[in-house]
Design an enzyme around this catalytic site. Structure first.
Site, short mmCIF file in Angstrom:
data_model
loop_
_atom_site.label_atom_id
_atom_site.label_comp_id
_atom_site.label_asym_id
_atom_site.label_seq_id
_atom_site.Cartn_x
_atom_site.Cartn_y
_atom_site.Cartn_z
CG ASP A 57 -1.75 1.03 1.36
OD1 ASP A 57 -1.47 2.35 0.79
OD2 ASP A 57 -2.58 0.94 2.22
CB VAL A 58 1.78 3.85 -2.65
CG1 VAL A 58 2.26 2.91 -3.83
CG2 VAL A 58 0.28 4.47 -2.87
CB SER B 176 -5.54 14.44 -12.67
OG SER B 176 -6.75 14.67 -13.20
CE1 TYR C 159 -7.96 10.91 -8.92
CE2 TYR C 159 -8.54 12.83 -10.20
CZ TYR C 159 -8.03 11.65 -10.07
OH TYR C 159 -7.48 11.16 -10.86
CB ALA D 146 -7.35 18.86 -2.92
P1 NAD Z 1 -7.52 2.35 -12.00
O1 NAD Z 1 -8.17 2.42 -10.78
O2 NAD Z 1 -7.52 1.25 -13.37
O3 NAD Z 1 -5.78 2.12 -11.43
C1 NAD Z 1 -5.47 2.67 -10.21
C2 NAD Z 1 -4.40 1.66 -9.73
O4 NAD Z 1 -4.01 2.10 -8.16
C3 NAD Z 1 -5.19 0.16 -9.24
O5 NAD Z 1 -4.29 -0.86 -9.67
C4 NAD Z 1 -5.26 0.25 -7.92
O6 NAD Z 1 -5.53 -1.20 -7.17
C5 NAD Z 1 -3.98 1.07 -7.36
N1 NAD Z 1 -4.08 1.45 -6.06
C6 NAD Z 1 -5.15 2.22 -5.51
N2 NAD Z 1 -4.63 2.50 -4.06
C7 NAD Z 1 -3.24 1.94 -3.86
C8 NAD Z 1 -2.64 1.83 -2.84
N3 NAD Z 1 -2.87 2.45 -1.67
N4 NAD Z 1 -1.34 1.13 -3.11
C9 NAD Z 1 -0.88 0.81 -4.42
N5 NAD Z 1 -1.83 0.66 -5.07
C10 NAD Z 1 -2.94 1.30 -5.22
O7 NAD Z 1 -7.35 3.77 -12.68
P2 NAD Z 1 -6.58 4.53 -13.69
O8 NAD Z 1 -7.43 5.26 -14.47
O9 NAD Z 1 -5.55 3.52 -14.31
O10 NAD Z 1 -5.46 5.58 -12.95
C11 NAD Z 1 -4.12 5.48 -12.87
C12 NAD Z 1 -3.61 6.82 -12.43
O11 NAD Z 1 -4.13 7.79 -13.21
C13 NAD Z 1 -4.33 7.40 -10.95
O12 NAD Z 1 -3.42 8.07 -10.35
C14 NAD Z 1 -5.44 8.26 -11.38
O13 NAD Z 1 -5.35 9.13 -10.54
C15 NAD Z 1 -4.72 8.79 -12.73
N6 NAD Z 1 -5.80 9.50 -13.72
C16 NAD Z 1 -6.92 8.71 -14.05
C17 NAD Z 1 -7.55 9.54 -15.09
C18 NAD Z 1 -8.92 8.64 -15.66
O14 NAD Z 1 -9.74 9.44 -16.19
N7 NAD Z 1 -8.85 7.28 -15.58
C19 NAD Z 1 -7.38 10.87 -15.33
C20 NAD Z 1 -6.36 11.47 -14.87
C21 NAD Z 1 -5.59 10.89 -13.80
#
Ligand code: NAD
Length: 246
Positions: A62-63, A141, A155, A157
């Site tokens: 867990d990061v 983001s 989110y 923030a």
């Molecule tokens: P996703 O939910 O598919 O992936 C997020 C990953 O983070 C998952 O594998 C989840 O298990 C992991 N995770 C969550 N909490 C964690 C923790 N405490 N420790 C380790 N891993 C953890 O979503 P995604 O869209 O692939 O998101 C990836 C990144 O991109 C995120 O930081 C998200 O905020 C960012 N992002 C996504 C979007 C979008 O529209 N999907 C837009 C902008 C930014």
């Protein structure tokens, strides 16, 4: 030539998994960090090994937990001896009306999305500074820049904070480590799978390309920042949103 090593946090699905594919294709050794879904992480490991003959390690951590992050980085250094690239990708969103949003939810989002990258960067930077090189790429983001959604104020923030962290780390770690951020707009991943379809349509109308991104379209920019071609980009935020006009 030594094979490079990349750690992708939250790497088992979505943007993280797409990023793992590109780095594996480019002959990197890959560490897929995951928090919950061991099966997905192992499936991805198997796919990358078969498809690209890649060396892949999966690590549960867990990061947002300092001790778990410390152990993860120690395991990586014990296994590979060095780390070239850290992709701070793990993230969560807990969308909720202002009335319903709790302090606990707000705190949890900050812990994963902002404190997490701080902890991983701190642990990894020690080794990168010793090595004399390294790249840290934070997945922020457009929500951290200028798109406003009150239901995800925590989110937003956290991502604004991550952009600030990116600039501060770039300053602190220069000139040895390059630190940059990618700021995606809407991306088709599980994070958005429960969005109301009417809302999705309205959001798509604000995007010049008229659609959400495929995770590969974010992963390719993340990979670019790790290459020699991006050797003069530092402390920057690269916006990848298909031309979003609010
Ligand atoms: P996703 O939910 O598919 O992936 C997020 C990953 O983070 C998952 O594998 C989840 O298990 C992991 N995770 C969550 N909490 C964690 C923790 N405490 N420790 C380790 N891993 C953890 O979503 P995604 O869209 O692939 O998101 C990836 C990144 O991109 C995120 O930081 C998200 O905020 C960012 N992002 C996504 C979007 C979008 O529209 N999907 C837009 C902008 C930014």
């Amino acid at each position: 030539m030594k094979q490079k090593v990349v750690l992708i946090t939250g790497g088992s699905k979505g943007i993280g998994a797409a990023t793992a594919h590109i780095f594996a294709q480019k002959q990197y050794q890959i560490i897929i960090n995951y928090a919950h879904d061991e099966q997905k992480a192992n499936q991805l490991k198997e796919t990358l090994e078969k498809k690209y003959k890649a060396t892949v390690l999966t690590i549960k951590a867990d990061v947002s937990k300092k001790e778990q992050v410390k152990q993860m980085i120690e395991t990586i250094i014990k296994t590979f001896g060095y780390i070239d690239v850290l992709v701070n990708n793990a993230g969560i969103a807990i969308d909720q009306t202002f009335e319903e949003k709790t302090e606990q939810e707000f705190q949890t989002v900050l812990n994963v999305n902002l404190i997490g990258p701080f902890l991983t960067s701190k642990e990894v930077a020690k080794y990168m500074l010793e090595q004399g090189s390294g790249k840290i790429i934070n997945i922020a983001s457009t929500n951290g820049i200028d798109t406003i959604y009150p239901e995800s104020m925590d989110y937003d923030a956290s991502k604004a904070g991550l952009i600030s962290l990116t600039k501060n780390l770039a300053t602190e770690l220069a000139p040895i480590i390059q630190v940059n951020a990618v700021a995606p707009g809407w991306v088709n991943t599980e994070m958005n799978q429960e969005l109301d379809q009417e809302f999705v349509k309205k959001e798509q109308q604000k995007i010049l390309l008229g659609r959400f991104a495929h995770p590969n379209e974010i992963a390719s920019v993340i990979y670019f920042l790790a290459t020699e071609e991006a050797s003069y980009i530092n402390g920057s935020v690269i916006r990848v949103d298909g031309g979003f006009k609010a």
